[in-house]
Design a protein around this motif. Structure first.
Motif, PDB file in Angstrom:
ATOM      1  N   LEU A   1       8.971 -22.363  90.314  1.00 41.64           N
ATOM      2  CA  LEU A   1       9.522 -23.531  90.998  1.00 41.64           C
ATOM      3  C   LEU A   1       8.619 -23.965  92.143  1.00 41.64           C
ATOM      4  N   THR A   2       8.097 -23.010  92.899  1.00 39.81           N
ATOM      5  CA  THR A   2       7.193 -23.343  94.009  1.00 39.81           C
ATOM      6  C   THR A   2       5.930 -24.022  93.503  1.00 39.81           C
ATOM      7  N   GLU A   3       5.332 -23.462  92.468  1.00 38.04           N
ATOM      8  CA  GLU A   3       4.097 -24.033  91.939  1.00 38.04           C
ATOM      9  C   GLU A   3       4.371 -25.349  91.214  1.00 38.04           C
ATOM     10  N   LEU A   4       5.553 -25.486  90.620  1.00 39.29           N
ATOM     11  CA  LEU A   4       5.897 -26.742  89.953  1.00 39.29           C
ATOM     12  C   LEU A   4       5.975 -27.882  90.956  1.00 39.29           C
ATOM     13  N   ARG A   5       6.562 -27.633  92.105  1.00 42.99           N
ATOM     14  CA  ARG A   5       6.638 -28.685  93.137  1.00 42.99           C
ATOM     15  C   ARG A   5       5.241 -29.164  93.519  1.00 42.99           C
ATOM     16  N   GLU A   6       4.315 -28.222  93.680  1.00 42.77           N
ATOM     17  CA  GLU A   6       2.944 -28.585  94.033  1.00 42.77           C
ATOM     18  C   GLU A   6       2.276 -29.360  92.901  1.00 42.77           C
ATOM     19  N   ARG A   7       2.538 -28.926  91.678  1.00 41.24           N
ATOM     20  CA  ARG A   7       1.954 -29.589  90.518  1.00 41.24           C
ATOM     21  C   ARG A   7       2.437 -31.035  90.412  1.00 41.24           C
ATOM     22  N   LEU A   8       3.727 -31.252  90.531  1.00 38.86           N
ATOM     23  CA  LEU A   8       4.272 -32.607  90.416  1.00 38.86           C
ATOM     24  C   LEU A   8       3.801 -33.497  91.555  1.00 38.86           C
ATOM     25  N   GLU A   9       3.691 -32.937  92.737  1.00 39.45           N
ATOM     26  CA  GLU A   9       3.252 -33.738  93.894  1.00 39.45           C
ATOM     27  C   GLU A   9       1.852 -34.306  93.671  1.00 39.45           C
ATOM     28  N   LYS A  10       1.000 -33.544  92.995  1.00 38.83           N
ATOM     29  CA  LYS A  10      -0.361 -34.010  92.704  1.00 38.83           C
ATOM     30  C   LYS A  10      -0.339 -35.269  91.865  1.00 38.83           C
ATOM     31  N   PHE A  11       0.685 -35.430  91.035  1.00 39.29           N
ATOM     32  CA  PHE A  11       0.767 -36.579  90.130  1.00 39.29           C
ATOM     33  C   PHE A  11       1.873 -37.544  90.542  1.00 39.29           C
ATOM     34  N   MET A  12       2.172 -37.593  91.830  1.00 39.48           N
ATOM     35  CA  MET A  12       3.069 -38.568  92.433  1.00 39.48           C
ATOM     36  C   MET A  12       4.523 -38.408  91.988  1.00 39.48           C
ATOM     37  N   LEU A  13       4.928 -37.203  91.634  1.00 40.85           N
ATOM     38  CA  LEU A  13       6.299 -36.934  91.242  1.00 40.85           C
ATOM     39  C   LEU A  13       6.896 -35.894  92.168  1.00 40.85           C
ATOM     40  N   GLU A  14       8.227 -35.838  92.212  1.00 41.07           N
ATOM     41  CA  GLU A  14       8.899 -34.816  93.015  1.00 41.07           C
ATOM     42  C   GLU A  14      10.221 -34.444  92.379  1.00 41.07           C
ATOM     43  N   LEU A  15      10.637 -33.192  92.615  1.00 41.37           N
ATOM     44  CA  LEU A  15      11.916 -32.717  92.127  1.00 41.37           C
ATOM     45  C   LEU A  15      13.027 -33.172  93.057  1.00 41.37           C
ATOM     46  N   HIS A  16      14.167 -33.486  92.492  1.00 41.53           N
ATOM     47  CA  HIS A  16      15.319 -33.878  93.302  1.00 41.53           C
ATOM     48  C   HIS A  16      15.825 -32.634  94.039  1.00 41.53           C
ATOM     49  N   PRO A  17      15.846 -32.646  95.381  1.00 45.04           N
ATOM     50  CA  PRO A  17      16.206 -31.432  96.125  1.00 45.04           C
ATOM     51  C   PRO A  17      17.636 -30.959  95.897  1.00 45.04           C
ATOM     52  N   GLU A  18      18.563 -31.881  95.588  1.00 40.20           N
ATOM     53  CA  GLU A  18      19.964 -31.500  95.416  1.00 40.20           C
ATOM     54  C   GLU A  18      20.307 -31.161  93.970  1.00 40.20           C
ATOM     55  N   LYS A  19      19.500 -31.612  93.022  1.00 38.40           N
ATOM     56  CA  LYS A  19      19.809 -31.393  91.612  1.00 38.40           C
ATOM     57  C   LYS A  19      18.911 -30.339  90.966  1.00 38.40           C
ATOM     58  N   THR A  20      18.048 -29.730  91.733  1.00 36.48           N
ATOM     59  CA  THR A  20      17.160 -28.694  91.217  1.00 36.48           C
ATOM     60  C   THR A  20      17.549 -27.355  91.826  1.00 36.48           C
ATOM     61  N   ARG A  21      17.792 -26.358  90.982  1.00 32.78           N
ATOM     62  CA  ARG A  21      18.238 -25.054  91.478  1.00 32.78           C
ATOM     63  C   ARG A  21      17.927 -23.968  90.458  1.00 32.78           C
ATOM     64  N   VAL A  22      17.795 -22.737  90.976  1.00 33.02           N
ATOM     65  CA  VAL A  22      17.647 -21.549  90.144  1.00 33.02           C
ATOM     66  C   VAL A  22      18.977 -20.811  90.157  1.00 33.02           C
ATOM     67  N   LEU A  23      19.543 -20.536  88.995  1.00 39.91           N
ATOM     68  CA  LEU A  23      20.843 -19.881  88.924  1.00 39.91           C
ATOM     69  C   LEU A  23      20.794 -18.703  87.962  1.00 39.91           C
ATOM     70  N   GLU A  24      21.638 -17.731  88.203  1.00 39.47           N
ATOM     71  CA  GLU A  24      21.727 -16.564  87.335  1.00 39.47           C
ATOM     72  C   GLU A  24      22.551 -16.927  86.107  1.00 39.47           C
ATOM     73  N   PHE A  25      21.952 -16.714  84.947  1.00 39.21           N
ATOM     74  CA  PHE A  25      22.592 -17.146  83.702  1.00 39.21           C
ATOM     75  C   PHE A  25      22.049 -16.284  82.569  1.00 39.21           C
ATOM     76  N   GLY A  26      22.922 -15.897  81.647  1.00 32.97           N
ATOM     77  CA  GLY A  26      22.473 -15.102  80.517  1.00 32.97           C
ATOM     78  C   GLY A  26      23.460 -14.001  80.178  1.00 32.97           C
ATOM     79  N   ARG A  27      23.066 -13.128  79.268  1.00 38.52           N
ATOM     80  CA  ARG A  27      23.995 -12.117  78.751  1.00 38.52           C
ATOM     81  C   ARG A  27      24.371 -11.068  79.790  1.00 38.52           C
ATOM     82  N   PHE A  28      23.524 -10.870  80.803  1.00 36.19           N
ATOM     83  CA  PHE A  28      23.825  -9.859  81.820  1.00 36.19           C
ATOM     84  C   PHE A  28      24.333 -10.473  83.124  1.00 36.19           C
TER      85      PHE A  28
END
Length: 491
Positions: free
Chosen positions: A319-346
């Protein structure tokens, strides 16, 4: 050697990428269906012309598949072929709103051959001019308005023909986890892939990402550079520049577009896929091969994508590197709609031990994804209709019923049948039966309320309403197979 259009028969010359945005990955992908087409000679047999056009695009497709770094130098003659323009015209929606020229599909078709011949000649001479798009708005589920661009009819035709030609190249380049607006792929293919990826791979964390205003933020300079990786025909580049710079007409005032591509045209989804192919897809493919220690999955549909990780620290690092990558190409992640969550079988067991409650959920393509279990206790990804989506649709139906209040029961029944049928065909996936049944019941309740408002002595009882719904509303049933069945067959 020159062909009949005065162009070299050599469609491609080998060339390297002009920058280090990313190397294409050797991931096989099914090609697009061949577009029907025919050369511009009106005296030729129609069947022979279609075969000639098909074989021309097939040669382009094969060349693109053989050499992922090849550049194509002669493509425009595929676009202005009369048969390809004709097929593009007939593939347009008949009842679509007109652009700023006010020309409808029916009006243009009254002198179709003459109009298409003139359009072909202008494309051939370089005299074609793109018109500004007409601004329109649709209501989003959160109450905001999404801006759309309605191109003029001839622009729609040329864009559709251009997409057919460029798909022959880019369908060999796009990676397997890209599903949006591609031939032979749809939302349910993406949903199946995500379901199977979470169920079968070691996914414990999910990045639910949203690019803020993606279509309005596309940088024109980078867009052209990405296209030039594969397209060396300057006439095709100029054609795309014309659409990007055509501007927007709203309330009689023209506005120049310095960035972004209007949603609504046939070319916009392809341009968006090309942009994210170089900005996100190739970079993510390289990242998970070189940086990740655990499993990493990704599913992208246009600008909406979900990434699954085995390890939390890798999700946060990505996520950290993705923000930097998108910024280089004039894009940005939505701060309120982007999140890392625990999900899966465990996730459920881990959170229960830590006293954190049930695992979080995330939304993707209209479905809320939930960590659940089968009756036997086996892990299962549950998919339910997003509550806001259903509520927004019911409000829309309620408003339309008020407008149709004095129509006959037969007319309203036919219309509501289409509404319910379309809803069931999209949301009728396993584990979502309760939601689609609730939607059908709510439609019936709104219909009864509308009927009773037509007069003080209305006698629409629940028994009579049941006869209406049984006759006009299709049943709520699961019409999609389990993802393991469909995804396994396609793969």
């Amino acid at each position: 050697m020159m062909n009949r259009h005065g162009e070299s028969d050599r469609s491609v010359v080998p060339a390297k990428f002009p920058n280090k945005t990313g190397q294409p990955v050797a991931e096989e992908m099914e090609g697009s269906d061949l577009a029907k087409g025919n050369p511009s000679q009106t005296t030729a047999c129609r069947t022979q012309c279609r075969e000639s056009a098909n074989s021309g695009l097939e040669r382009v497709r094969q060349a693109a598949r053989r050499d992922r770094k090849a550049k194509f130098t002669a493509l425009l003659h595929h676009v202005y072929e009369l048969e390809r323009l004709r097929v593009a015209y007939y593939s347009l929606k008949r009842q679509a709103e007109p652009g700023i020229d006010g020309q409808t599909w029916k009006d243009y078709g009254e002198a179709l051959e003459e109009n298409l011949q003139g359009l072909s000649d202008r494309l051939k001479r370089g005299a074609y001019r793109a018109k500004p798009v007409r601004r329109a708005y649709i209501l989003k589920t959160d109450g905001r308005q999404r801006p759309l661009g309605v191109p003029a009819l001839e622009d729609k035709i040329v864009q559709r023909a251009t997409v057919e030609v460029l798909n022959a190249i880019y369908e060999t380049d796009f990676l397997g986890f890209s599903y949006g607006f591609r031939p032979g792929r749809n939302q349910h293919n993406a949903l199946d892939a995500l379901h199977e990826g979470i169920s079968l791979r070691k996914v414990n964390w999910v990045l639910d990402a949203d690019i803020r205003g993606f279509f309005d933020a596309i940088d024109h300079g980078w867009m052209v550079k990405f296209i030039e990786h594969r397209i060396a025909d300057r006439r095709i580049i100029r054609l795309i520049r014309k659409w990007l710079r055509a501007g927007v007409m709203e309330d009689g005032r023209w506005t120049r577009m310095e960035e972004g591509t209007p949603q609504g045209g046939s070319i916009s989804p392809l341009l968006a896929n090309i942009y994210l192919h170089y900005v996100l897809d190739l970079w993510t493919q390289q990242w998970r091969k070189t940086r990740a220690r655990g499993d990493v999955i990704i599913v992208r549909y246009a600008d909406d994508f979900v990434v699954g990780f085995q390890h939390k620290e890798e999700a946060e690092q990505y996520l950290t590197e993705l923000r930097e990558r998108l910024e280089k190409f004039m894009l940005e992640l939505h701060p309120e709609k982007t999140r890392v969550l625990e999900f899966g079988r465990f996730a459920a067991g881990n959170r229960r031990r830590e006293g954190k409650g049930k695992p979080e959920t995330f939304d993707f393509l209209g479905f809320t994804h939930i960590s659940g279990k089968t009756r036997s206790g086996k892990y299962l990804v549950l998919r339910h209709t997003v509550r806001k989506r259903m509520q927004a649709k019911l409000r829309e139906v309620k408003a339309e019923l008020r407008r149709r209040m004095h129509q006959s029961v037969r007319e309203i029944g036919k219309w509501l049948g289409l509404v319910v049928g379309g809803h069931v065909r999209y949301y009728g996936v396993p584990t979502n039966s309760k939601a689609i049944s609730t939607f059908r019941q709510e439609i019936g309740r709104l219909w009864r309320h509308s009927l009773r408002r037509r007069g003080q002595r209305d006698r629409t009882t629940w028994e009579r309403l049941k006869r209406y719904t049984d006759r006009w509303l299709p049943p709520a049933y699961i019409c999609h197979p389990w993802p393991s069945m469909r995804c396994g067959v396609i793969t």
